[in-house]
Design a protein around this motif. Structure first.
Motif, PDB file in Angstrom:
ATOM      1  N   GLY B  98      48.429  50.318  57.395  1.00  0.00           N
ATOM      2  CA  GLY B  98      49.165  51.469  56.890  1.00  0.00           C
ATOM      3  C   GLY B  98      49.815  52.255  58.007  1.00  0.00           C
ATOM      4  O   GLY B  98      50.951  52.699  57.893  1.00  0.00           O
ATOM      5  N   SER B  99      49.102  52.397  59.157  1.00  0.00           N
ATOM      6  CA  SER B  99      49.646  53.202  60.236  1.00  0.00           C
ATOM      7  C   SER B  99      50.858  52.521  60.853  1.00  0.00           C
ATOM      8  O   SER B  99      51.737  53.173  61.406  1.00  0.00           O
ATOM      9  CB  SER B  99      48.575  53.446  61.306  1.00  0.00           C
ATOM     10  OG  SER B  99      48.217  52.227  61.915  1.00  0.00           O
ATOM     11  N   VAL B 100      50.924  51.174  60.783  1.00  0.00           N
ATOM     12  CA  VAL B 100      52.104  50.466  61.272  1.00  0.00           C
ATOM     13  C   VAL B 100      53.231  50.562  60.241  1.00  0.00           C
ATOM     14  O   VAL B 100      54.383  50.808  60.570  1.00  0.00           O
ATOM     15  CB  VAL B 100      51.764  48.986  61.556  1.00  0.00           C
ATOM     16  CG1 VAL B 100      53.016  48.242  61.994  1.00  0.00           C
ATOM     17  CG2 VAL B 100      50.688  48.876  62.607  1.00  0.00           C
ATOM     18  N   MET B 101      52.851  50.402  58.969  1.00  0.00           N
ATOM     19  CA  MET B 101      53.865  50.332  57.922  1.00  0.00           C
ATOM     20  C   MET B 101      54.616  51.652  57.733  1.00  0.00           C
ATOM     21  O   MET B 101      55.725  51.657  57.235  1.00  0.00           O
ATOM     22  CB  MET B 101      53.221  49.923  56.590  1.00  0.00           C
ATOM     23  CG  MET B 101      52.760  48.486  56.540  1.00  0.00           C
ATOM     24  SD  MET B 101      54.085  47.302  56.793  1.00  0.00           S
ATOM     25  CE  MET B 101      55.100  47.665  55.366  1.00  0.00           C
ATOM     26  N   LYS B 102      54.018  52.763  58.163  1.00  0.00           N
ATOM     27  CA  LYS B 102      54.734  54.020  57.934  1.00  0.00           C
ATOM     28  C   LYS B 102      56.017  54.083  58.763  1.00  0.00           C
ATOM     29  O   LYS B 102      56.933  54.812  58.413  1.00  0.00           O
ATOM     30  CB  LYS B 102      53.825  55.224  58.177  1.00  0.00           C
ATOM     31  CG  LYS B 102      53.470  55.503  59.604  1.00  0.00           C
ATOM     32  CD  LYS B 102      52.746  56.855  59.676  1.00  0.00           C
ATOM     33  CE  LYS B 102      52.353  57.167  61.091  1.00  0.00           C
ATOM     34  NZ  LYS B 102      50.915  57.132  61.334  1.00  0.00           N
ATOM     35  N   TYR B 103      56.083  53.261  59.839  1.00  0.00           N
ATOM     36  CA  TYR B 103      57.323  53.200  60.624  1.00  0.00           C
ATOM     37  C   TYR B 103      58.350  52.281  59.979  1.00  0.00           C
ATOM     38  O   TYR B 103      59.455  52.146  60.469  1.00  0.00           O
ATOM     39  CB  TYR B 103      57.029  52.715  62.046  1.00  0.00           C
ATOM     40  CG  TYR B 103      56.146  53.645  62.804  1.00  0.00           C
ATOM     41  CD1 TYR B 103      56.655  54.865  63.275  1.00  0.00           C
ATOM     42  CD2 TYR B 103      54.818  53.345  63.036  1.00  0.00           C
ATOM     43  CE1 TYR B 103      55.835  55.738  63.952  1.00  0.00           C
ATOM     44  CE2 TYR B 103      53.993  54.217  63.712  1.00  0.00           C
ATOM     45  CZ  TYR B 103      54.500  55.414  64.173  1.00  0.00           C
ATOM     46  OH  TYR B 103      53.691  56.280  64.848  1.00  0.00           O
ATOM     47  N   LEU B 104      57.949  51.594  58.917  1.00  0.00           N
ATOM     48  CA  LEU B 104      58.867  50.668  58.255  1.00  0.00           C
ATOM     49  C   LEU B 104      59.216  51.157  56.858  1.00  0.00           C
ATOM     50  O   LEU B 104      59.776  50.430  56.057  1.00  0.00           O
ATOM     51  CB  LEU B 104      58.235  49.267  58.180  1.00  0.00           C
ATOM     52  CG  LEU B 104      57.906  48.649  59.537  1.00  0.00           C
ATOM     53  CD1 LEU B 104      57.163  47.347  59.374  1.00  0.00           C
ATOM     54  CD2 LEU B 104      59.181  48.430  60.327  1.00  0.00           C
TER      55      LEU B 104
END
Lengths: 76, 462
Positions: B98-104
């Motif tokens: 989730g913490s990576v996906m928030k940049y996408l």
């Protein structure tokens, strides 16, 4: 009760489908379990990561195999 | 007596009814059930009937195939693959997607989203079955076509397992070129796709994004230290003897098992501090490793194996996240090991070990993809784009090809075009993107892979 298991068809998705079906049978709740394998349809739910479980249009779990006790909690 | 009578009577009745209504009794042979196994049996029979056991090329290739599998078993399974499975499993459990996906997401900054998409494959795409749903999600619900394509392209090339195995077996130069090339070109291809199809981008539906919930919450520095320790352990355990004696590399080589043990102990201490591993278990595990390490120091693999077993026991006898870690690692091992074994056997059979021949004469390989010509690079790219490589099997196959005379440039071209694309995979991408965008993507990948092969081959001097 309308349950959907989202996943393109990997081993984890099949395991999830099995657990959900078992949980539904155990709970005695009337309902259907559908498998959604089309990636665009999966994306349509806003789901990032599979397997995912959707109960009556509400996303309950994303990216992991749920425990049977959790599934029972969602459908009761 | 009465029973037999009634049976014969009913038989007559059935016979009559058949004669009257159905012209023929249905066959009890169900061909639908039979033809598949029958083809396997007949195929096996024909294979052995015509097995060329008298041909020295064939018997040589079989020996090569077994020798290659033995080499992998001796050199790579314990020291490289098993630790890599634990690292990949740990990434799946400890890194919050989730913490990576928030940049996408849909509202993410465009520049940032390309950068994140091009590198996030290393933590997001550890399982091939997650790539396509994530790709579709980023495109339709998130940052758009460009970042989605960047993710789709770089993901298979830079997941942790692929990087570790490529660098270990094909050499650190190709490993690094593969990772850097995949990241750079994913951004370029993503940007191209975005510009080409800018007009078709639809307005984003403002739907809620559902991210996988992280299984455990842990500060970033702790996760980083945990993975740095594991990578340190892997690197020191697989440290090769340097070509020239003396210097830092030799010093590291001389102390490699001491270093490996140090990293292992640090990992154990971290597990006691941050997970629920009991101190006495760590003491027992350390003692278990020290016994073979001191008794038979000439066989470090024994101590290493005991260490792996002790580590696994620590994971499985502690409740909570360590169990998830073990399960995730086991899933990888179960999924990848059979594929890799098959890949090694086939590569050995067809291409032989480096320096020897398999079924395919080395001359063919070097005439097709030797050197660093435009043709060789283009050929490698196109073959790579259409051929299907099961997870990680591109590594032994390329090892065989390089041994048979393939140039380093074409090897990189194949690595950059191969795992991201295959014919079956194109069909799936087409069902998501449509024919036009898929075609553009394939052409871009082939052109980019060819170009990077040419550049890399030129830099490495052929």
């Amino acid at each position: 009760m309308d349950i959907k298991v989202l996943g393109p068809g990997c081993a984890k998705c099949e395991q999830t489908e099995k657990i959900v079906k078992e949980a539904l049978a155990e709970s005695g709740v009337a309902g259907t379990v559908d498998k959604v394998t089309d990636v665009m349809e999966i994306a349509g739910y806003g789901v990032f990561g599979t397997p995912a479980v959707v109960v009556d249009g509400e996303v309950k779990c994303v990216g992991k195999i749920p425990k049977k006790a959790d599934v029972l909690g969602w459908i009761r | 007596m009465g029973e037999t009578l009634s049976i014969s009577a009913s038989n007559e009745r059935v016979d009559e009814s058949i004669r009257e209504t159905e012209p023929e009794e249905p066959s009890i042979i169900d061909w639908k059930e039979i033809w598949k196994p029958l083809i396997w049996i007949v195929g096996g029979f024909l294979l052995f009937f015509f097995l060329p056991v008298n041909s020295t090329r064939f018997t040589g290739a079989v020996i090569e195939s077994l020798a290659l599998a033995k080499w992998y078993a001796q050199e790579h399974v314990l020291l490289c693959l098993v630790p890599a499975f634990f690292i990949a499993g740990g990434v799946g459990v400890f890194v919050s997607q989730g913490s990576v996906m928030k940049y996408l997401g849909a509202g993410a900054s465009k520049v940032l989203s390309y950068g994140v998409a091009s590198v996030s494959g290393s933590v997001l795409a550890v399982c091939s079955c997650t790539v396509l749903p994530l790709f579709a999600g980023i495109w339709k619900r998130g940052a758009g076509l460009g970042p989605a394509i960047a993710f789709l392209y770089s993901g298979p090339a830079i997941n942790v397992l692929a990087i570790i195995l490529t660098a270990r077996i094909l050499g650190p130069d190709i490993g690094a070129a593969r990772a850097v090339g995949a990241i750079l070109f994913s951004v370029v291809i993503g940007l191209f796709m975005h510009l080409m199809f800018r007009k078709e981008e639809e307005a984003k539906a403002a739907a809620a994004m559902h991210m996988p919930a992280p299984e455990v919450e842990r500060p970033l520095w702790q996760t980083t230290l945990l993975f740095a320790t594991m990578v340190g352990l892997l690197v020191s355990a697989t440290w090769g003897r340097p070509e020239h004696a003396g210097g830092l590399w030799s010093a590291v080589f001389a102390a490699k098992w001491l270093l490996t043990g140090g990293f292992a102990l640090l990992l154990g201490i971290l597990m006691v501090r941050w997970m629920r591993v009991k101190v006495y278990k760590l003491v027992l595990a350390t003692a278990a490793v020290l016994v073979p390490a001191l008794m038979v120091p000439q066989y470090p693999l024994i101590a290493f194996s005991v260490g792996l077993i002790a580590f696994t026991s620590l994971l499985t006898t502690t409740r909570g996240e360590t169990e998830s870690w073990f399960t995730a690692s086991w899933d990888f091992a179960k999924q990848i090991m059979p594929l890799l074994l098959a890949g090694v056997l086939v590569a050995g059979l067809l291409l032989g070990r480096p320096g020897s021949e398999g079924l395919i004469p080395s001359g063919w390989i070097s005439s097709l993809v030797g050197g660093n010509s435009l043709w060789a690079n283009l050929f490698a790219s196109v073959v790579g784009a259409f051929m299907y490589f099961a997870t990680l099997t591109e590594v032994p196959i390329l090892q065989g090809l390089i041994g048979a005379g393939m140039g380093k440039g074409p090897a990189l071209a194949l690595l950059l075009a191969g795992p991201a694309l295959s014919l079956p995979n194109m069909l799936v991408i087409r069902s998501v993107l449509g024919t036009k965008k898929t075609l553009a993507f394939v052409v871009l990948v082939v052109v980019m892979a060819t170009a990077s092969g040419l550049i890399f081959g030129g830099l490495m001097g052929g």
